[in-house]
Design a protein around this motif. Structure first.
Motif, PDB file in Angstrom:
ATOM      1  N   HIS A  48       0.834  -1.214   0.000  1.00  0.00           N
ATOM      2  CA  HIS A  48       0.000   0.000   0.000  1.00  0.00           C
ATOM      3  C   HIS A  48       0.870   1.266   0.000  1.00  0.00           C
ATOM      4  N   ASP A 214      -3.064   4.129  10.213  1.00  0.00           N
ATOM      5  CA  ASP A 214      -4.440   4.053  10.741  1.00  0.00           C
ATOM      6  C   ASP A 214      -5.478   4.112   9.621  1.00  0.00           C
ATOM      7  N   ALA A 215      -5.261   4.972   8.634  1.00  0.00           N
ATOM      8  CA  ALA A 215      -6.232   5.094   7.530  1.00  0.00           C
ATOM      9  C   ALA A 215      -6.304   3.779   6.746  1.00  0.00           C
ATOM     10  N   TRP A 216      -5.118   3.201   6.477  1.00  0.00           N
ATOM     11  CA  TRP A 216      -5.067   1.917   5.765  1.00  0.00           C
ATOM     12  C   TRP A 216      -5.716   0.806   6.615  1.00  0.00           C
ATOM     13  N   ARG A 218      -7.912   1.045   9.115  1.00  0.00           N
ATOM     14  CA  ARG A 218      -9.367   1.265   9.223  1.00  0.00           C
ATOM     15  C   ARG A 218     -10.072   0.599   8.042  1.00  0.00           C
ATOM     16  N   GLN A 219      -9.493   0.841   6.861  1.00  0.00           N
ATOM     17  CA  GLN A 219     -10.034   0.274   5.616  1.00  0.00           C
ATOM     18  C   GLN A 219      -9.982  -1.261   5.654  1.00  0.00           C
ATOM     19  N   GLU A 220      -8.845  -1.819   6.085  1.00  0.00           N
ATOM     20  CA  GLU A 220      -8.693  -3.286   6.155  1.00  0.00           C
ATOM     21  C   GLU A 220      -9.662  -3.904   7.164  1.00  0.00           C
ATOM     22  N   ASP A 222     -12.576  -2.595   8.110  1.00  0.00           N
ATOM     23  CA  ASP A 222     -13.943  -2.432   7.603  1.00  0.00           C
ATOM     24  C   ASP A 222     -14.227  -3.360   6.425  1.00  0.00           C
ATOM     25  N   ALA A 223     -13.240  -3.538   5.554  1.00  0.00           N
ATOM     26  CA  ALA A 223     -13.466  -4.312   4.325  1.00  0.00           C
ATOM     27  C   ALA A 223     -13.199  -5.803   4.513  1.00  0.00           C
TER      28      ALA A 223
END
Ligand SMILES: O=C(O)C(=O)C[C@]1(C(=O)O)C=C[C@@H](O)C=C1
Length: 235
Positions: A48, A214-216, A218-220, A222-223
């Motif tokens: 990423h 944290d942004a990455w 959060r995405q992992e 949630d997804a």
């Protein structure tokens, strides 16, 4: 001084400390390959960020000193949030909440269900040195002899062989090791875990690095990326 994130991007590599002895999070196979849910996550994070992942071996005993000495940019592999670590770096948002519970021979699963039942002179507690289990055992067991056993990969065999009776560890590990030793090792039938702990990644202190991770993450979360890696490592 450039931010840690800028330095990682500049170098084209993120250095990741990990112990490689803790299923399902970080585990080095006999062939030398690193596996585990947090290893998969760290590889995904590097991709990423557009950099290479370089894993640096460490141990539970030396993890914090190695981190403070600048040997890696982040630490992964079933790392519990605790104050000493939080003082040395930034923790990411948590990947999961867990708690410490006993793992015992199945015949004893209704016996060692409280701290008082375990903390007896005849009960041998075994612990891997340097992590939060070590701290927990020494804080809670004064009468029970504590055997400090140096290899977290083979520590459960001490209980199987009857050389030790109880290990108090993270619930995820207790459940996985019970599954890996069917009918032999069982989670003790406690009504509630003895602790509440958060698992997270320890990062070199840098607001830009924490924001990116944290942004990455959060995405992992949630997804389902994290769940997928954890489920795969539990089988
Ligand atoms: O120190 C931590 O953060 C851990 O959770 C690591 C720790 C430990 O407490 O010893 C947890 C379980 C494993 O058996 C090995 C290491």
């Amino acid at each position: 001084e450039p931010s840690a994130l800028a330095a990682i991007r500049e170098a084209g590599v993120i250095r990741i400390g990990t112990t490689g002895d803790y299923k399902p999070f970080t585990y080095r196979t006999a062939a030398g390959d690193l596996t585990g849910a947090d290893i998969d996550m760290a590889r995904d994070l590097a991709a990423h960020l557009g950099v290479r992942a370089a894993f640096v071996p460490t141990t539970w005993k030396t993890l914090l000193d190695d981190f403070k000495a600048g040997k890696f940019d982040m630490v992964v592999g079933g790392i519990s949030v605790n104050p000493a670590r939080a003082e040395a770096g930034d923790f990411s948002i948590a990947t999961l909440s867990d708690g410490k519970r006993p793992i015992v021979r199945c015949a004893d699963k209704d016996r060692y269900v409280s701290l008082a039942a375990i903390d007896q002179p005849s009960v041998h507690v075994v612990v891997n040195p340097g992590g939060t289990n070590d701290t927990f055992a020494h804080e809670h067991f004064a009468r029970a002899p504590i055997e400090v056993y140096p290899d977290n990969k083979t520590i459960f065999e001490e209980i199987v062989a009857g050389k030790a009776d109880v290990m108090v560890s993270d619930g995820v590990e207790v459940d996985l090791q019970a599954r890996l030793h069917p009918g032999v090792l069982c989670p003790a039938a406690v009504t509630a875990p003895f602790t509440h702990d958060e698992k997270a990644y320890l990062l070199r202190r840098d607001p830009a690095l924490k924001a990116a991770v944290d942004a990455w993450l959060r995405q992992e979360l949630d997804a389902g990326g994290w769940r997928k890696h954890l489920d795969a490592a539990m089988h």
